[in-house]
Structure formats: structure tokens, C-alpha cells
Design an enzyme around this catalytic site. Structure first.
Site, PDB file in Angstrom:
ATOM      1  CG  ASP A 574      -1.697  -1.414   1.293  1.00 12.08           C
ATOM      2  OD1 ASP A 574      -1.768  -2.069   0.421  1.00 12.08           O
ATOM      3  OD2 ASP A 574      -2.766  -1.184   2.333  1.00 12.08           O
ATOM      4  CD  GLU A 786      -1.651  -6.437   8.640  1.00  8.11           C
ATOM      5  OE1 GLU A 786      -1.798  -6.001   7.413  1.00  8.11           O
ATOM      6  OE2 GLU A 786      -1.652  -5.504   9.678  1.00  8.11           O
TER       7      GLU A 786
END
Length: 819
Positions: A574, A786
Site C-alpha cells: 500500500d 500481520e
């Protein structure tokens, strides 16, 4: 000649299989596999939630909630959907296989409760049981642990579907019993049986005859099918109304009467409906079972057999895991690996419903502000069978995550991997598009921020699904050739049993997978063309650059549509730095790389299917992409693969191309996905140097996403600007093995001795660093994450990220310890 040999191979294998009467067709295989996968906790967004797979018109749905009703604050702490904000000490599966069963443990100190859900199925897969067992954590504190199970038989009001309490049974048995029916499931019974549970007992009488916490309380009402996801809200609302009515009668409720006040009752005199809430309240240890049996089923589950079934299921899951992953029982990583992999499987979900798509909003090449998708329409309904990255934070399908999930699953249950892949490919629309996020139905949408709910067919994502499919086909082809070789020499291999529980039917019948490849090929071809056309970049802007004009292949240059000034969400990375000033002419090295992966996968499929013209075309495209990676994106000064942008201020033609170099995952990607030719030794050396440098990428915990020397390192969101991600680390490890283990370079190892020595050292060090750190964090926190902090190795981002972080299990049990 090759084509003739393959045709002979197919004919021989088919003849052998037909003679032995061993070959099911794809429909028969699907039926067998579907039966073993019919029931499981496919509502992974719930701490525990059951629904059948591919029964979507009139499914039976079950969910669990709990809270401590010892005081009035308990109602605010009702657990239902998995929420990071609940801050449980721990939750997750300790062993699990969707074909067999599993055990989920939950430690909830705030509610003073240790809770276990153990799920098992009958051999046929059509009946199941859940054992719910728990106890208070701190017995020095008074507790009234309320466990709430809700069930619903979906179906329109005018249908024949129903779910109701069987009062006749209740009068003659020491259990609760419910009868249900749907046109898809037919008739069934659901029973509840308690085993010496410590029900809550008060020293004072209950507030009313129907709010006695020492016995099960049943509440029934009608709830529309599409509103069941609000089961917790409905429960809390009814209970609040009930509490208010108690207070109106008795404004000074004593503390001893609160568990009675927090027992659900039919305060509004609703007629019996299709939803049943069963609330049971305990003060100590409890154990009860929920048993689902289809009417007239041949292997119905008996109450007294459940402990035996659980023991059998645990043994089967353990043995299957041991066969698939080479992790010695004495290894300190064994428990960590099995629990982590079980939680990957525990994220397997079945979704059904409409999704929101905006097909009207287009993207302006000159505008890099965030585009608001305001013209959405519901499309569908669709269905998806998929794992999720995180049950708490991302309980939905993610296109590029799923490819990594499948790479993990292939070694454990190739049939299940196929079922998931098949479901994703069914979503390819008439234009060839698959949404980057698949959010089906109101329940799934309720867990997604509004800004991310709408999808747009201009947006792509790294095509990792084709990476997984080509790997499947490659294995199928190898197996088929080995089977032929074996039969030609009269050898019979006695391998592990082929069964739906093992998930290896396709491995013994590779022709089924190849048959599917033939059927799905036209859709994959359409998907391939959509990706190339929708993300195509403007190479013509750079044709005045001499090196590009003389060497670049015009058709193969790409950029991510939807990139903004600060983010490139379609790329999957991202906030990874891109050109500071966006330009419509910029070209992204990772976009080109992923098209290369996609092309290689399509080439593999065309090869297996003997599509000679397509094979020739894909081979040419792949070669052009490999060459363009160097011609367009390799910066000879920095020795990195980089994005490029157009330089309007250039004083000569060569400077019209401006390299945008940020050492990290982006610069490593062509290596990580094996697009660099084996004989390109110089670039392989530079990439090894980059990965081995502790001042740039290498840490004691894995490879940083962005070099420590980069100006954007550790800035802004610090998402893909330093932290360690296991999916890219896994690809790099796998690539090291590919280039320096079973490689054409091996024959020249003496010539490149230092290179191989460096690669071997890096492989051992990187593999060990990742495994050790991920295990240490799990040992301390009880979860995988994550991402991992690039400075201290701590878990960061989403907690209990049950998706690609589970690749650490493959690193432990599948990748070799050394090259």
C-alpha cells in the site's frame, strides 16, 4: 513429437485407470469432496459459528455468544464476532481440519472464563457435534458465565422450512431437542445435553418464573434471513428491555438477583419463530454438547460417543499434519506450527450474497487523488469459499492474499486448495475481472469500513491465484508422468491412502485436474487479457530514450491503475514509496513482474493442454517481459530493479527516463518470483548482496520491506516502509532454493563458488531468523501477526493474522534447512 507422446501418455493412463475402475469423473470427485466439506465453522468472523458450504437458499446457521452475568456490566461484554477490541488473552484453534474437526480454545480474563469449542463430524460428514466446555479462571471471584447458542433455519416465510423446540422429547429425555427442516437439508434434529455442569444457583428466588439462571432459558422469535448477523444486537436489545421491566417493578435490584435479570425471556410475547436462543448460566465447570443429526441418516451421532469421536478426530488431524509436514515431535516448533496452521485453516469461510460494484466511475490518468466510488450497484448473488487473512480484521476474501494461502495449503490438502481456487475462478466476470476484495452479503459488509466496500473493475491486484494454479498443474503433470513410468516398469507405489479426508484424491487422479484446466482455460484467458489491457502503461513516452527504443518490447509495460499520491493499494504494498510526483507515464516494476508471473502460469496451462499456438504466444510474451524488466527497469548505477517515471526536465534523450529506486521488496520481486534467467549471474549477485546487507535489508528477524538507507524508511504509516512481512520473505527463500539448489548453475558451481557460498549462508540465516523470531513472539503473545517490527522483531499490525504469516509452517516443515 512431444504432443504425440503426451497423447499416448494420457491414453495409457486413462486405459489403466479404466481397467482398474479407479477413475471418478470430476462430478463424482466433487460430490465426494463436498460431502466431507459440507459442515464446518465456516463463519470465521464469529468466535464460533457454523453453516454448511454451498447450502445458501435455506441454510441452517448456528452461532455462539458469552458474557459474565454476575454484574450489570456483563451485558456490555458480550462476545460474538471476533474483535481485536475484545482484547482476549488468547483465542484460536489448537488443532483443526475442516474435513475432520477441531478444537478452539478461548481465554477471556475480562469475563473470567476459559472456554473450549470442539467440533466433530460423522464419517459421512452429514452429521456433527459440538462439545462446549469451560470453567471460571479465578474461582475466588463469583461468576455467572452465560453461554448463549443461537440457531436459525433460513427460509422464506411461505416456505416449508422450520426450526422449533420438540416439547415431546423434552418431557421424556434429560435434554433439549429441536426439530428442523429445509428443502436442501431435509429433516433433522438438534439436541443439547449437559454433563454434570455447575449451573448457577442463587440464594434467592429468580425475579420471575421464566428468568431462572439455574436452568436453560429458551427464547424464540422470527428474524429475517438477511438480519441474522445482528444476533448479538437482537439479544442485547431484548435483554435490555427485560432488565428495564424488572427495574420498573423493583427499582432496587439486589446484586444477587442480577444473573436472573440478565436471563433472556419473551418480554414482548413474540410468537415462536425461526430463531432459537438457548442461554445457560454456570458458576463453575460446565460441559454440554450440541448434536445435529439428519433424519434417517445411517451414521447418526449418539450422545455417549462424542468423547470417542473427539479423540479419533484429534488423532486423525495430528497424523495428517505429521505426514504432510516434516516436523519431529521433539521439535520445540511442533506445537507452534500445528496451532498456526490450524488457524490458517480456521479462517476458511463460506460467503454468499451480493457485492457492491461501481462500473460507472472511471479513473482520470492525470488525477491521482483518491477516487470516490459513488455509483455502486448490488450484483449477484455470488458465493465464495475462501480463507481470510484475519478473522478479526479482514474476514473477507482478498485476491492476492489467497494465492499465498493456497501455496501453504497445497502441501497439506491439495483437494481443498483446488476447491478454494475453483470458487475464486468462478467469480471471473464476462470481462475477465475478479474483485481485489470479495465482500458478499450484509454480514461480511458489516466488518468492512464503508470506504472499502465498493469494488471497481479498473482495479487489479497481484495475480497470485494463477501462481498457485500453475503450481497445482505442474505437480499434476509430474505425478501423471511418474504414474506412467511406474506402470510401464511394472512398479506399484504403496503411498498414503487416497481419500477425501486426506485431501489427496486429485493427486492420484491428476487427469481430473487437467480436465478442469481445460474447462476453465477460456475464463483464465479472458482474465489474463483483462489484466494486461486494464493495467497497460504508456511505453511510447519513453521511445526517444535510445536504450529503450532499441531494446524494449512495446506491448509489455504496466502500471497500477488506482494509485494515488500516497498509496498504491492495487499493488498490495500500500504505502511502499513510488515517484513523489505521480505521472500518467510512470511504469511500475512490480506490475510488469506480476504480469510475467501470470504469463508464465498461462504458458504452463497451455503446455499441459497441448495448445501449441497459445504456448508459443505465451512463451514470446514471457520472454519479452523478462527482457523488458532489464531494458526498462534495471538501474545500472544502483544495481536495482526500479519503477520509472518521465522526466519533463531532461536535457537529453537518455535522461527522459528517471529511475525511482527504493531498495526493498519492490526491487527484489523479479528475483522472488523467479523471473531472472539462471544465467544472469551478475544480477543474481547484486540481489544477493542486497539481501545479505545488514545496513539495508537483512535483520535478525527477516528481510525489511524497505532499506534502512531509504529516505522513506520508517516514515508515515510505516506499513510497507520497514516492517517484515512473511509472504515476501517466503518467496525470497523459495527463490534462493530455486536459483542455488536445483539449478543449471549447479554444473558451474566451482566457477561460482563464492556466489553459492553466499547464497547458502543467506538462506540458512534468513530461514532461521524468521522461524526463531516468529516462534518467540508467539511464545510470548500467543499469536502470529500481520507483520513484524524491523527494529526489535515484535509483532505489529493486525494481531492473530491467520493468513500468509502461516507460511512460517512451510518454512519449518517443507523448506530444507540448507541449500
Amino acid at each position: 513429437m512431444i504432443r504425440l507422446q503426451r497423447l499416448i501418455l494420457f491414453a495409457l493412463l486413462n486405459a489403466i485407470s479404466a481397467y482398474c475402475n479407479l477413475t471418478p469423473d470430476l462430478e463424482e470427485y466433487s460430490k465426494t469432496s463436498s460431502q466431507s466439506l459440507l459442515w464446518a465453522p465456516y463463519r470465521a468472523n464469529c468466535y464460533f459459528g457454523l453453516t454448511p458450504r454451498y447450502v445458501h437458499k435455506e441454510p441452517f446457521v448456528l452461532g455462539a455468544m458469552w458474557f459474565n452475568s454476575i454484574n450489570a456490566q456483563g451485558l456490555a461484554n458480550v462476545r460474538h464476532f471476533v474483535e481485536q477490541g475484545d482484547k482476549l488473552d488468547k483465542y484460536g484453534w489448537v488443532w483443526y481440519d475442516p474435513r475432520i474437526g477441531g478444537k478452539e480454545t478461548i481465554t477471556d480474563s475480562e469475563n473470567n472464563l476459559q472456554l473450549n469449542f470442539t467440533f466433530v463430524k460423522s464419517h459421512s460428514g452429514e452429521n456433527w457435534a459440538v462439545q462446549v466446555e469451560g470453567d471460571v479462571i479465578d474461582r475466588s471471584k463469583k461468576a455467572a458465565e452465560s453461554i448463549v447458542i443461537y440457531m436459525k433455519q433460513n427460509g422464506k416465510e411461505d416456505s416449508s422450512c422450520f426450526l422449533e423446540q420438540d416439547l415431546n422429547h423434552a418431557r421424556t429425555h434429560n435434554t433439549l431437542s429441536f426439530k428442523g427442516f429445509s428443502n436442501e437439508l431435509k429433516g433433522y434434529t438438534v439436541s443439547f445435553a449437559n454433563e454434570n455442569s455447575e449451573f448457577y444457583k442463587s440464594s434467592i428466588p429468580p425475579l420471575t418464573h421464566d428468568t431462572n439462571p439455574s436452568i436453560p432459558s429458551i427464547f424464540s422469535m422470527n428474524v429475517p434471513d438477511d438480519q441474522l448477523w445482528k444476533a448479538k444486537d437482537i439479544f442485547q436489545s431484548i435483554l435490555k428491555d427485560s432488565v428495564q421491566a424488572h427495574i420498573e417493578k423493583n427499582p432496587k435490584l439486589s446484586a444477587e438477583s442480577i444473573p436472573s435479570a440478565l436471563t433472556i425471556r419473551n418480554i414482548h410475547n413474540f410468537p415462536p419463530g425461526n430463531v432459537q436462543y438457548i442461554q445457560q448460566t454456570f458458576s463453575g465447570h460446565f460441559k454440554f454438547e450440541i448434536i445435529f443429526n439428519k433424519d434417517r441418516s445411517k451414521d447418526q451421532i449418539e450422545e455417549h460417543s462424542i468423547d470417542h469421536l473427539i479423540g479419533l478426530a484429534e488423532t486423525m488431524v495430528q497424523q495428517k499434519f505429521d505426514r504432510k509436514f516434516n516436523i519431529p515431535g521433539t521439535s520445540k516448533f511442533k506445537e507452534f506450527a500445528q496451532e498456526t496452521f490450524s488457524n490458517l485453516l480456521g479462517g476458511l469461510s463460506y460467503f454468499h450474497g451480493t457485492h457492491l460494484v461501481d462500473r460507472e466511475t472511471s479513473f482520470d490518468d492525470e488525477n491521482f487523488e483518491k477516487v470516490e466510488l459513488k455509483n455502486s450497484k448490488e450484483e449477484g448473488p455470488f458465493e465464495l469459499f475462501s480463507m481470510v487473512p484475519s478473522r478479526a480484521f479482514f474476514p473477507r476474501g482478498f485476491y492476492w492474499d489467497e494465492g499465498f494461502h493456497l501455496l501453504q495449503l497445497l502441501d497439506y490438502d491439495s483437494d481443498l486448495a483446488f476447491e478454494v481456487l475453483h470458487s475464486w475462478f468462478d467469480l471471473i466476470d464476462s470481462d475477465g475481472w475478479i474483485p481485489r476484495e470479495v465482500i458478499l452479503g450484509d454480514e461480511a459488509r458489516s466488518k468492512v469500513p464503508v470506504e472499502f466496500r465498493v469494488q471497481n473493475p479498473n482495479i487489479a491486484n497481484p495475480p497470485t491465484l494463477l501462481l498457485a494454479f500453475s503450481e497445482m498443474l505442474s505437480r499434476a503433470k509430474t505425478i501423471q508422468e511418474e504414474m506412467l513410468e511406474s506402470h510401464m516398469h511394472g512398479n506399484v507405489h504403496h503411498e498414503e491412502p487416497k481419500s477425501s479426508f486426506e485431501g489427496n484424491i486429485l493427486s492420484s487422479h491428476p487427469e481430473l485436474l487437467l480436465s478442469y484446466a481445460q474447462d476453465i482455460y477460456p475464463k483464465l484467458l479472458k482474465h489474463f487479457e483483462w489484466f494486461r489491457n486494464s493495467q497497460k502503461g504508456m511505453l511510447e513516452e519513453y521511445l526517444e530514450v535510445p536504450s529503450i527504443n532499441s531494446g524494449a518490447h512495446e506491448g509489455e509495460a504496466y502500471r497500477w491503475i488506482g494509485r494515488t499520491v500516497t498509496h498504491c493499494l492495487p499493488s498490495g504494498m500500500d504505502d511502499y514509496p513510488r515517484a513523489i510526483i505521480p505521472d500518467s507515464a510512470e511504469l511500475h516494476v512490480d506490475a510488469l513482474t506480476w504480469v510475467g508471473v501470470m504469463t508464465r502460469s498461462m504458458k504452463q496451462i497451455a503446455s499441459v493442454l497441448d495448445l501449441e499456438e497459445d504456448l508459443k504466444r505465451f512463451t514470446e510474451i514471457e520472454q519479452n517481459i523478462v527482457e523488458n524488466l532489464v531494458t526498462l527497469h534495471w538501474d545500472d548505477e544502483q544495481k536495482l530493479f526500479c519503477d520509472i517515471t518521465f522526466n519533463d526536465d531532461a536535457t537529453d534523450d537518455e535522461d527522459l527516463r528517471e529511475f525511482v529506486c527504493h531498495e526493498g521488496y519492490l526491487s527484489l520481486l523479479p528475483f522472488a518470483v523467479k523471473l531472472i534467467p539462471h544465467d544472469d549471474v551478475d544480477r543474481l549477485q547484486h540481489i544477493l548482496n542486497s539481501m545479505s546487507n545488514e545496513e539495508t535489508l537483512l535483520t535478525p528477524f527477516g528481510l525489511r520491506s524497505l532499506s534502512k538507507q531509504d529516505e522513506f524508511y520508517d516514515t508515515a504509516e510505516v506499513y510497507w516502509r520497514g516492517p517484515i512481512w512473511l509472504n515476501l520473505n517466503y518467496l525470497c527463500l523459495d527463490a534462493l532454493q530455486y536459483y542455488f539448489s536445483d539449478s543449471p548453475l549447479k554444473s558451474e558451481e566451482a566457477q561460482h563458488a563464492e556466489l553459492f557460498k553466499q547464497a547458502s549462508k543467506l538462506y540458512r540465516q534468513l530461514r532461521q531468523n524468521i522461524i526463531t523470531n516468529t516462534y518467540s513472539v508467539w511464545k510470548k503473545d500467543g499469536y502470529v501477526y500481520e507483520q513484524y517490527n524491523h527494529k526489535n522483531g515484535n509483532g505489529s499490525g493486525v494481531q492473530h493474522f491467520t493468513g500468509w504469516t502461516a507460511l512460517v509452517v512451510n518454512m519449518i516443515g517443507r523448506l530444507p534447512e540448507d541449500l
